[in-house]
Design a protein around this motif. Sequence first.
Motif, PDB file in Angstrom:
ATOM      1  N   SER A 168       0.806  -1.220   0.000  1.00 41.66           N
ATOM      2  CA  SER A 168       0.000   0.000   0.000  1.00 41.66           C
ATOM      3  C   SER A 168       0.840   1.272   0.000  1.00 41.66           C
ATOM      4  N   ILE A 169       2.105   1.175   0.389  1.00 37.52           N
ATOM      5  CA  ILE A 169       2.966   2.356   0.382  1.00 37.52           C
ATOM      6  C   ILE A 169       3.106   2.899  -1.029  1.00 37.52           C
ATOM      7  N   ALA A 170       3.024   2.014  -2.025  1.00 37.96           N
ATOM      8  CA  ALA A 170       3.118   2.447  -3.420  1.00 37.96           C
ATOM      9  C   ALA A 170       1.954   3.348  -3.818  1.00 37.96           C
ATOM     10  N   ASP A 171       0.866   3.309  -3.070  1.00 39.82           N
ATOM     11  CA  ASP A 171      -0.296   4.152  -3.377  1.00 39.82           C
ATOM     12  C   ASP A 171      -0.200   5.526  -2.729  1.00 39.82           C
ATOM     13  N   THR A 172       0.838   5.765  -1.942  1.00 41.88           N
ATOM     14  CA  THR A 172       0.951   7.034  -1.240  1.00 41.88           C
ATOM     15  C   THR A 172       1.596   8.096  -2.129  1.00 41.88           C
ATOM     16  N   TRP A 173       1.454   9.335  -1.700  1.00 45.30           N
ATOM     17  CA  TRP A 173       2.106  10.470  -2.358  1.00 45.30           C
ATOM     18  C   TRP A 173       3.168  11.029  -1.421  1.00 45.30           C
ATOM     19  N   LEU A 174       4.361  11.266  -1.968  1.00 46.81           N
ATOM     20  CA  LEU A 174       5.417  11.863  -1.169  1.00 46.81           C
ATOM     21  C   LEU A 174       5.043  13.291  -0.793  1.00 46.81           C
ATOM     22  N   ARG A 175       5.384  13.678   0.426  1.00 44.54           N
ATOM     23  CA  ARG A 175       5.144  15.051   0.881  1.00 44.54           C
ATOM     24  C   ARG A 175       6.166  16.023   0.294  1.00 44.54           C
ATOM     25  N   TYR A 176       7.394  15.532   0.121  1.00 42.35           N
ATOM     26  CA  TYR A 176       8.492  16.392  -0.300  1.00 42.35           C
ATOM     27  C   TYR A 176       9.342  15.679  -1.345  1.00 42.35           C
ATOM     28  N   PRO A 177      10.138  16.426  -2.090  1.00 41.84           N
ATOM     29  CA  PRO A 177      11.102  15.770  -2.979  1.00 41.84           C
ATOM     30  C   PRO A 177      12.078  14.929  -2.161  1.00 41.84           C
ATOM     31  N   VAL A 178      12.580  13.888  -2.762  1.00 38.14           N
ATOM     32  CA  VAL A 178      13.521  12.996  -2.073  1.00 38.14           C
ATOM     33  C   VAL A 178      14.721  13.801  -1.573  1.00 38.14           C
ATOM     34  N   GLY A 179      15.016  13.645  -0.281  1.00 36.04           N
ATOM     35  CA  GLY A 179      16.174  14.291   0.316  1.00 36.04           C
ATOM     36  C   GLY A 179      15.992  15.738   0.691  1.00 36.04           C
ATOM     37  N   HIS A 180      14.827  16.329   0.409  1.00 37.93           N
ATOM     38  CA  HIS A 180      14.666  17.772   0.609  1.00 37.93           C
ATOM     39  C   HIS A 180      14.741  18.163   2.075  1.00 37.93           C
ATOM     40  N   ARG A 181      14.081  17.397   2.958  1.00 35.15           N
ATOM     41  CA  ARG A 181      14.065  17.759   4.370  1.00 35.15           C
ATOM     42  C   ARG A 181      13.673  16.567   5.220  1.00 35.15           C
ATOM     43  N   TRP A 182      13.878  16.711   6.518  1.00 31.64           N
ATOM     44  CA  TRP A 182      13.506  15.679   7.487  1.00 31.64           C
ATOM     45  C   TRP A 182      12.001  15.705   7.699  1.00 31.64           C
ATOM     46  N   SER A 183      11.373  14.528   7.633  1.00 31.48           N
ATOM     47  CA  SER A 183       9.931  14.413   7.879  1.00 31.48           C
ATOM     48  C   SER A 183       9.664  13.012   8.412  1.00 31.48           C
ATOM     49  N   TYR A 184       9.369  12.923   9.707  1.00 35.14           N
ATOM     50  CA  TYR A 184       9.239  11.639  10.402  1.00 35.14           C
ATOM     51  C   TYR A 184       8.136  10.802   9.771  1.00 35.14           C
ATOM     52  N   ALA A 185       8.458   9.552   9.417  1.00 32.63           N
ATOM     53  CA  ALA A 185       7.511   8.726   8.680  1.00 32.63           C
ATOM     54  C   ALA A 185       7.761   7.247   8.929  1.00 32.63           C
ATOM     55  N   ASN A 186       6.738   6.540   9.392  1.00 33.13           N
ATOM     56  CA  ASN A 186       6.849   5.094   9.589  1.00 33.13           C
ATOM     57  C   ASN A 186       7.103   4.317   8.295  1.00 33.13           C
ATOM     58  N   PRO A 187       6.462   4.647   7.159  1.00 36.63           N
ATOM     59  CA  PRO A 187       6.637   3.815   5.964  1.00 36.63           C
ATOM     60  C   PRO A 187       8.080   3.646   5.522  1.00 36.63           C
ATOM     61  N   GLY A 188       8.922   4.654   5.737  1.00 31.49           N
ATOM     62  CA  GLY A 188      10.317   4.513   5.326  1.00 31.49           C
ATOM     63  C   GLY A 188      11.013   3.390   6.067  1.00 31.49           C
ATOM     64  N   TYR A 189      10.776   3.293   7.367  1.00 27.84           N
ATOM     65  CA  TYR A 189      11.398   2.222   8.153  1.00 27.84           C
ATOM     66  C   TYR A 189      10.798   0.866   7.816  1.00 27.84           C
ATOM     67  N   ASP A 190       9.496   0.831   7.582  1.00 27.52           N
ATOM     68  CA  ASP A 190       8.887  -0.445   7.211  1.00 27.52           C
ATOM     69  C   ASP A 190       9.424  -0.925   5.868  1.00 27.52           C
ATOM     70  N   LEU A 191       9.645   0.007   4.952  1.00 26.99           N
ATOM     71  CA  LEU A 191      10.202  -0.351   3.651  1.00 26.99           C
ATOM     72  C   LEU A 191      11.636  -0.846   3.787  1.00 26.99           C
ATOM     73  N   ALA A 192      12.416  -0.224   4.663  1.00 20.44           N
ATOM     74  CA  ALA A 192      13.794  -0.685   4.901  1.00 20.44           C
ATOM     75  C   ALA A 192      13.797  -2.110   5.443  1.00 20.44           C
ATOM     76  N   GLY A 193      12.892  -2.392   6.380  1.00 18.95           N
ATOM     77  CA  GLY A 193      12.798  -3.752   6.907  1.00 18.95           C
ATOM     78  C   GLY A 193      12.381  -4.754   5.855  1.00 18.95           C
ATOM     79  N   TYR A 194      11.473  -4.340   4.987  1.00 15.58           N
ATOM     80  CA  TYR A 194      11.023  -5.228   3.909  1.00 15.58           C
ATOM     81  C   TYR A 194      12.176  -5.542   2.941  1.00 15.58           C
ATOM     82  N   ILE A 195      13.026  -4.564   2.679  1.00 16.07           N
ATOM     83  CA  ILE A 195      14.186  -4.800   1.808  1.00 16.07           C
ATOM     84  C   ILE A 195      15.087  -5.876   2.414  1.00 16.07           C
TER      85      ILE A 195
END
Length: 589
Positions: A186-213
Amino acid sequence: MSLTRTISVLCATLAAGLFASTLPLRAQSPAPAPRGAAARPDSSLAEAVAGRLQATLPEWLASGSVPGAAAAVVDDRHTVWEMAWGTVDGDGSAPVDVHTGFSIQSMSKSFTALAVLMAVQDGLVDLDTPIAEYLPDFTVNSIYEEHPEHRITLRHLLTHRAGFTHEAPFGSNFDDRNDFTKHITSIADTWLRYPVGHRWSYANPGYDLAGYILQILSGQPFEAYVKQHVLDPIGMTESSLNMDVIETWSNRGLGHRRDGVRPPLRIPMIPAGGVYTSVRDMAKYLRFHINKGIVDGRRILRADLVEEMHTIQYAWRDQRSGYALGLLRDPVADSYGLYHGGGGYGFQSEMVMYPEKELGVVLLTNLSGNDVDGSRVRSFVQQSLYERHGTTPVADPDTASMTRLEPGDPRIHAVLGRYGAERGLLIEERDGVVGLGQAGNPGFYPLTFFDDARGLVGLYGRFSEIRFLPPIAGRRPALTDVTRRLSNAYFHTYDFNDAPNDPAGPNASHWVEYVGDYVVLQYGVPDDTVSVSIRNGYLYFGEARCSEHDRGLFFTFAGQALDLRTNAPSYANIPLRKIGGTEETAGRR
């Protein structure tokens, strides 16, 4: 309940709980130093901190109606003091002991970051390789760039700089469906808030994706990978991420919310918040970090990778406080501290370490949203460091290398407005003076503006300043609030929302069909009410001004997606229901 409180779920669900236990404190006396051990500088610091906590923490827990808790203070060699308090499930249940398992929620992120670094050490992954090489079929939506997955790296995921919002559509703090694979999909259905690397924005999906990798590349379930490469090497035998195992534990704390609702045990956000552990095991984990990756004389993680984990990533010049890899870092006295907290699903936890001072403290509780929170614990512990080593040095602003702007400079006028929403910051002019205020607060701090090599900076008070990030997608620059005396933090950032003199917006005729009140749904149950309105030709979601990307698909000033295209609307992937609208799909997309 305000919209801000509902959607600001950085670590967990909304605060809740039941009642306090009256069981007495059970504490272990400070352990003696090993016979023949050489004296070490500041060897009494851990004992001093332990004594203070032993005298104060039980009162805090009782006054906060915390059902059960466990705490420990460690140095680099052993556990100096540990404590168990209350019961696992309120009055009449078993007492908490130092082996009781607690959910540590977002504190789990440091374990996921450590697992990734173990994989780097083994050659399985690289921190700076685009994740598209590991997950060739994964995509994510962005209004800023095509194929952001070709730019996102594991380093971005572990530092909350990939641009994700905090919730995924399937399985989140607002959706109780539990399936890890569907959650990741379902993360693939989300919209990014910011361009990649632009700023810090706390988000659970990033860590879940890292674990999935790690799960995909290793061929093991993520929880098995962490057990083999993190928990077992450190000796954490009372810890697990496997919910089938955790469910069988007889000595397990049950989570409590203040509204009396029993939180679920099983969640799909395992890499972001799935660790259950005891305070006895957490003491071992703290010593692992204090000893820079060495356990019982054996190096578990390479020294350079430990240093990477403990270093602020993507730091600005002179930045001393920020997010490392799964840990936050702050300057403290003449040294630094590493910390992370977690809260939600009926639990709240905090750990803080000062490696150069050979000190670590951890507190685990089974009541989310209680007032014995991380900042309170850290402030209390750090008093001992300040008494021995002095307060944290404050860097003066380098005004000599800046150009001071005159009050009428157009660059100052260009930044007037509201940054954030309900409790946002205001840059406004009062009686000819431009200063900083906060919505709903009468306070006002005059600003002195300068231009330096990084752009516009406004100084106020003795130790504070505001800076501006580069603009994105035609939006006005975001404001970053920097407090040099406290933490020199660069991640307290507020996006530009609106200003009183803004020109009128497009006021599209079809927007009237979206106007009205919406309930925010948590697990399909109404949790809050938010209004969609039109003001000055703009569509607003609560106090957040929006722009339309596609018919019915809006983005707020802070990059959050507001999807009103179907009869199952959502904001930031949080389900909504229009009052008076269709209810059959409430809470499900």
